[in-house]
Enzyme design. Structure first.
Site, short mmCIF file in Angstrom:
data_model
loop_
_atom_site.label_atom_id
_atom_site.label_comp_id
_atom_site.label_asym_id
_atom_site.label_seq_id
_atom_site.Cartn_x
_atom_site.Cartn_y
_atom_site.Cartn_z
N THR A 11 3.64 10.82 10.80
CA THR A 11 2.22 11.07 11.10
C THR A 11 1.91 10.66 12.53
O THR A 11 0.76 10.57 12.93
CB THR A 11 1.32 10.26 10.14
N ALA A 249 -1.13 0.04 15.42
CA ALA A 249 -1.44 1.26 14.68
C ALA A 249 -0.78 2.41 15.43
O ALA A 249 -0.43 2.28 16.61
CB ALA A 249 -2.94 1.47 14.61
N LYS A 250 -0.64 3.54 14.71
CA LYS A 250 0.03 4.69 15.35
C LYS A 250 -0.73 5.17 16.57
O LYS A 250 -0.18 5.77 17.47
CB LYS A 250 0.20 5.83 14.35
N ARG A 251 -2.05 4.87 16.63
CA ARG A 251 -2.82 5.33 17.78
C ARG A 251 -2.66 4.42 19.00
O ARG A 251 -3.12 4.76 20.08
CB ARG A 251 -4.29 5.48 17.40
#
Ligand code: GLU
Length: 276
Positions: A11, A249-251
């Site tokens: 993701t 976080a992935k962001r």
């Protein structure tokens, strides 16, 4: 020697926290063990093929090699259906017709959601829907997920423990996450079911992952008992935290491996910074 695995969801690209987890799993397998790679891509709305290929690139750059083919969850839906049918057959699942709105309304009506250590849990609205009504609603095409009846499952499995290399022996609390969803409407499976079946089928006997997943292990150990699957040992490692004390976080672009690489960091520097 153990068989371990790294199981990212495509993701987004990998960040330092993932790198730590992957390096940790590979190290624990050691030269004589097996280190598997699995793409947890069942959530079609959030997963992208370009993230999956980016993850392979990131792991290759880090110098990690895995044993065998990359396992892809979206190619194993039939296997998860089989496991789900077994669980239905022993009477530990129920169909849940609630929408998100229904759940919110029910929670408000009972004066707040029942809470487990991991937050709000499903209030159990559909658990009491009788057999005839269930059949009728399913036959009429009403959308539903399948939930684990945690009380029935716990009673059937009896007392269970799981072993963690950090936390020691833990007694299973079947209801710790409430009646979790084992089959979503769209994909017919869920994280909990897929991960349990995959680890067993892959012969994973040492599950290493971040300590944010400790509560899930209660569910996975219970599912292993119900499905007659082998039981691994777990090692829930600490999560890597950013300077603000929060987990990545992935962001968080700044700690993405691809960004670090472009800014001139070498894989050796990243590995050393993470203690490998
Ligand atoms: N796919 C999960 C994640 O990316 C990890 C699952 C697991 O290790 O059990 O957080």
């Amino acid at each position: 020697m153990p068989t371990t695995r790294f199981a990212p969801s495509p993701t987004g690209r990998l960040h330092l926290g993932h790198a730590y987890s992957a390096l940790f799993a590979a190290r624990e397998a050691g030269p004589g063990g097996r280190f598997l790679l699995r793409m947890e891509d069942i959530d079609a709305s959030r997963c992208r093929p370009e993230f999956a290929s980016g993850i392979l690139e990131d792991l290759g750059w880090l110098g990690l090699a895995w044993d065998g083919e990359v396992e892809v969850q979206s190619e194993r839906l039939g296997r998860y259906r089989e496991a789900l049918a077994t669980l239905r057959g022993i009477g530990v699942l129920y169909p849940c017709f609630c929408t998100g709105k229904d759940i919110a309304r029910e929670v408000a009506a009972i004066g707040g959601a029942p809470h487990g250590p991991a937050g709000a849990v499903y209030p159990g609205t559909c658990r009491g829907v009788g057999g005839t009504e269930r059949e009728r609603r399913i036959a009429s095409g009403e959308g539903h997920v399948w939930r684990l009846d945690s009380a029935a499952a716990g009673a059937r499995a009896g007392e269970l423990i799981w072993e963690d290399r950090v936390l020691g022996e833990i007694a299973v609390e079947p209801a710790v996450l409430g009646d979790v969803v084992l089959a979503r409407k769209d994909i017919g499976t869920s994280y909990h079911l897929a991960v349990t079946v995959d680890d067993a089928d892959g012969g994973v006997d040492l599950v290493t992952r971040g300590e944010d997943l400790v509560e899930s292990t209660h569910v996975h150990r219970l599912l292993q008992a119900l499905l007659g699957l082998p039981v691994p040992v777990w090692h829930h490692h600490k999560l890597l935290l950013g300077p603000d004390g929060k987990r990545f976080a992935k962001r968080d672009e700044s700690v993405a491996l691809a960004v670090l690489r472009e800014s001139g960091k070498t894989a050796a520097e990243v590995r050393a910074g993470l203690g490998f």
